[in-house]
Structure formats: structure tokens, C-alpha cells
Design an enzyme around this catalytic site. Sequence first.
Site, short mmCIF file in Angstrom:
data_model
loop_
_atom_site.label_atom_id
_atom_site.label_comp_id
_atom_site.label_asym_id
_atom_site.label_seq_id
_atom_site.Cartn_x
_atom_site.Cartn_y
_atom_site.Cartn_z
N GLU A 1 -5.59 14.46 34.64
CA GLU A 1 -5.53 14.83 33.22
C GLU A 1 -6.07 13.72 32.31
O GLU A 1 -5.55 13.45 31.23
CB GLU A 1 -4.12 15.30 32.82
CG GLU A 1 -3.77 16.58 33.57
CD GLU A 1 -2.78 17.48 32.91
OE1 GLU A 1 -2.59 17.37 31.69
OE2 GLU A 1 -2.21 18.31 33.63
N1 CAA Z 1 -9.76 18.69 20.52
C1 CAA Z 1 -10.73 19.54 20.17
N2 CAA Z 1 -12.05 19.26 20.38
C2 CAA Z 1 -12.35 18.09 20.97
C3 CAA Z 1 -11.36 17.17 21.36
C4 CAA Z 1 -10.02 17.50 21.11
N3 CAA Z 1 -9.04 16.69 21.45
N4 CAA Z 1 -11.97 16.11 21.92
C5 CAA Z 1 -13.29 16.35 21.89
N5 CAA Z 1 -13.50 17.55 21.32
C6 CAA Z 1 -14.79 18.20 21.06
C7 CAA Z 1 -15.65 17.36 20.14
O1 CAA Z 1 -15.40 17.65 18.78
C8 CAA Z 1 -17.05 17.78 20.56
O2 CAA Z 1 -17.39 19.02 19.99
P1 CAA Z 1 -18.54 19.14 18.84
O3 CAA Z 1 -19.75 18.44 19.41
O4 CAA Z 1 -18.71 20.60 18.67
O5 CAA Z 1 -17.98 18.44 17.64
C9 CAA Z 1 -16.89 18.05 22.04
O6 CAA Z 1 -15.51 18.28 22.28
C10 CAA Z 1 -17.38 16.92 22.91
O7 CAA Z 1 -16.67 15.76 22.50
P2 CAA Z 1 -17.18 14.30 22.83
O8 CAA Z 1 -18.58 14.15 22.32
O9 CAA Z 1 -16.15 13.36 22.36
O10 CAA Z 1 -17.27 14.39 24.42
P3 CAA Z 1 -17.46 13.28 25.52
O11 CAA Z 1 -18.41 13.76 26.52
O12 CAA Z 1 -17.76 11.96 24.88
O13 CAA Z 1 -16.03 13.25 26.27
C11 CAA Z 1 -13.73 12.86 26.69
C12 CAA Z 1 -14.83 13.20 25.67
C13 CAA Z 1 -12.50 12.59 25.87
C14 CAA Z 1 -14.09 11.63 27.51
C15 CAA Z 1 -13.52 14.08 27.61
O14 CAA Z 1 -14.66 14.34 28.40
C16 CAA Z 1 -12.32 13.96 28.50
O15 CAA Z 1 -11.20 14.15 28.06
N6 CAA Z 1 -12.52 13.67 29.81
C17 CAA Z 1 -11.44 13.66 30.77
C18 CAA Z 1 -11.28 15.02 31.38
C19 CAA Z 1 -9.92 15.26 31.91
O16 CAA Z 1 -8.91 14.89 31.34
N7 CAA Z 1 -9.87 15.95 33.04
C20 CAA Z 1 -8.64 16.31 33.60
C21 CAA Z 1 -8.82 17.44 34.53
S1 CAA Z 1 -7.56 18.60 34.44
C22 CAA Z 1 -6.33 18.07 35.48
O17 CAA Z 1 -6.28 16.97 35.94
C23 CAA Z 1 -5.30 19.10 35.63
C24 CAA Z 1 -4.50 19.07 36.85
O18 CAA Z 1 -4.72 19.86 37.73
C25 CAA Z 1 -3.32 18.18 36.91
#
Ligand code: CAA
Length: 382
Positions: free
Chosen positions: A363
Site C-alpha cells: 500500500e
Molecule cells: N487523490 C486523488 N488524486 C490523486 C492523488 C490522491 N491522493 N494522488 C495523485 N492523484 C492524481 C494526481 O492529481 C494526478 O492526476 P492529474 O494529472 O489528473 O492531476 C494523477 O493522480 C497522477 O499523480 P502524480 O503525477 O502525483 O503521479 P506519480 O506517478 O508521480 O505517482 C504516487 C504518485 C503517489 C507515487 C503513486 O504512484 C503511488 O501512490 N504509488 C504507490 C502505489 C501503491 O501504493 N501501491 C499499493 C498497491 S495496493 C496494495 O498493496 C494492496 C494490498 O493488496 C495490500
Amino acid sequence: MNFQLSEEQLMIQQAARDYAQRELIKDVIERDEKAIYPTEHIRNLAELGFLGMLVSPKYDGSGMDTVSYVLAIEELSKVDSSVGVIISVNNSLVCYGIEKYGTDDQKEKYLKPLARGDQTGAFLLSEPGAGSDATAQQTSAIDMGDHYLVNGVKNWITNGNTASTYLLFAQTDRSKGHRGINALIVDRHSEGISIGPHENKMGMRSSDTHSVQFTDVKVPKENRIGDDGFGFKLAMKSLEGGRIGIASQALGIASGAWELAVKYAKERQTFGKEIIKHQAIAFKLSDMATQIEAARFLCLKAAWLKDQGLPYGIASAMAKQFTADMAMQVTTEAVQIHGGYGYVKEYHVERLMRDAKLTQIYEGTSEIQKIVISRAISDGDI
Ligand code: CAA
């Protein structure tokens, strides 16, 4: 400022504690060793209302608040964090999106059984080449008019085999980047889905983790959540709440290990006195208690913000990063305090230490949380 829990919150905490200390404890070592999914426990916890604890009673959930969710997941994870993650994924990553953004039909058909715990859900975002970099989705969902045709592979899927309902993220229009990603509700028994072998994990061994392959799987158009291209935003929004669940799980792992270390330190004697009377051990326990309390406040703060309808994404990233890293340190110290006994399975702390490691990874790794927090600093939101 009021640090007092309500009577209802205390009752939910007690119910989770009772179930964990009376029931989960009985077979937790065997389930860990043999990687057995806790089927019976999940059924019992569903009856107690924990599988849909954050879902409104209108959709057969228990309508509890997020503070209660933190308290319950902490108590369950003190004994069995695999149960903690199953409940967290179902509530925060699957039910949340359907309840908040789904259609009435989707809620009727998919949310209600998930909220009752008759079924469980899985969140299919990660792929072999898209973990931290979640926008790099390769799974495709081609728009065929009345349905999407899905092809690709998802990895590390919690509840991958046991779930009946998948919340799947897939790329419909590559030219739009993350704005071309859709979120689709998929029946796990659809034709063309095949499940990879159970992952033989270091910890959280009784949670059910698999890869899932999609080959020409037809998903009806009405199963898309939100507008075309809303999928990535839905994933990010869901993870904001999911991270509160995982932070609470890490909190439980740490406080469970600490409680065991205190008990052991009061019983074990060396050099003519209980080891808790040696400052080397007493100071460790003191540092651990303070770290756990700090983490607890971060978890409760994030939960409280969510309950108030205030932004909670930064608070949940802080809670997850701090609590997961703290859990790794605290469980390592708990093993150290137990000495040789800590290194064998009967004393539970080695399992808690193995389980803690995963909270720093899934996550969103601790490093991903720091990206979220540091971007908020750059943007002037902190
Ligand atoms: N809420 C709403 N929108 C969001 C957001 C949020 N918290 N964070 C980012 N966004 C939107 C942005 O506004 C953007 O949209 P627009 O271009 O339309 O404005 C889009 O998402 C992309 O955002 P970024 O440019 O910031 O994206 P990024 O590539 O730089 O990545 C990141 C951001 C935070 C690193 C993200 O990729 C991330 O969270 N990565 C980790 C993924 C993760 O947590 N995976 C877990 C897998 S699920 C799991 O583990 C479940 C399980 O089984 C236990």
C-alpha cells in the site's frame, strides 16, 4: 481537544480484543506455519460486522467510524495481522470505492455482499512492472462498445484467490497516460481469469496472495466505476484510506510485540532479578512504549480527519510511514528482549517481526509515503 474514546468506540475495541485474544490466538502459529487462510475466523468476524465496518448500514455495513476501525484493526493485528489486512483491504480498498463512486446497481449487486462479509474483495492495481510506479499500468481494458476486453497480469494481490469480487485497474487509452486508466468491478469467476500459485511469503503468511492473469476477459461496461479515465484517481483516493488501515495493522503488530515483551521481562530472571529491573531492558520498553503511543496518535489523527470529512491523505501517509518503520524497530527489540526464546515460534514475537516488514512495503512503501509528504511540503500544504 478531546482524547476520550466514546462508549461505542470502546465497545468495538473490546469486541476485537476479545476475539483476537480468545480465538485468533488458538491457531495463529499453525496458520502462519502452514500458510492457511483464516476462513472460519473471517466468517465469525463478518458476523461481528468487521468486514464492512466502514460501510453504511444502508448497504448492509456496520456504519462504524474510522477511529473505531483503527482500534479494531490494532487489536486484531496484535495477534494476527493477516486477519488485519484482509479486513482492511475489504473495507478501505474495495468497499470504499464502490460506496463512494459506484452506481446504485453496483452497490446492490457487489457492495452489499462485501459489506456483509458473505464475499471478500481484492484490489488489483500492482503489476509485475508497476508497483511503486502505479501509473505504469500494462493491463489493458479495450473498449468494445458494451464491454471491455481485459488482458494482462496483476501481482501481489491480497485475497487474490479467496475474493469473489475484484476491483481491477486497467489501461483503456494509453495515449492519455494515467487519465486513460479505468476501474472495473470484475467477477473473479469470469471466463479467462487464472490465478497464480500462493506466494510463499516471509510474513503475513495466512493472508492469501496471488498473481492473477486476465486473458480476453469480458467485463460489462456497467461495471466501470465513475467516468471514463477516473480509475487512477480512484486508486489514489482509496489508498489514502487503505494506508490508515495498514498503519493500524502495523500499530497492532508493534503493540502486540511490546505487550509480549513486557510480560516476558516481568517473568524472566537474570542476575538475581526480573530483567525489567535491568535498565538496559527497562529503557528499551520505555522507548518502545513512547514510539507506539506517537504512532497511535498519528493513526487516530488521520482517522479523525477522515471522519470529519477533512482532507486526510497527508496524515494517512505520515501515519503509515511512521508506524510501519516503528513496527519494524519495536518488533526487532521485542525479539531481542526475549533472547533465544524470541527466535522460536512459540513466543510469537518472531512472527510479528516478519509481519512488520510487509507494512513497510505494501500500500505504498515507506519511501512512497515520503514522496507524498515531501510533495505536500513543496506545494505548501504542510
Ligand atoms: N487523490 C486523488 N488524486 C490523486 C492523488 C490522491 N491522493 N494522488 C495523485 N492523484 C492524481 C494526481 O492529481 C494526478 O492526476 P492529474 O494529472 O489528473 O492531476 C494523477 O493522480 C497522477 O499523480 P502524480 O503525477 O502525483 O503521479 P506519480 O506517478 O508521480 O505517482 C504516487 C504518485 C503517489 C507515487 C503513486 O504512484 C503511488 O501512490 N504509488 C504507490 C502505489 C501503491 O501504493 N501501491 C499499493 C498497491 S495496493 C496494495 O498493496 C494492496 C494490498 O493488496 C495490500
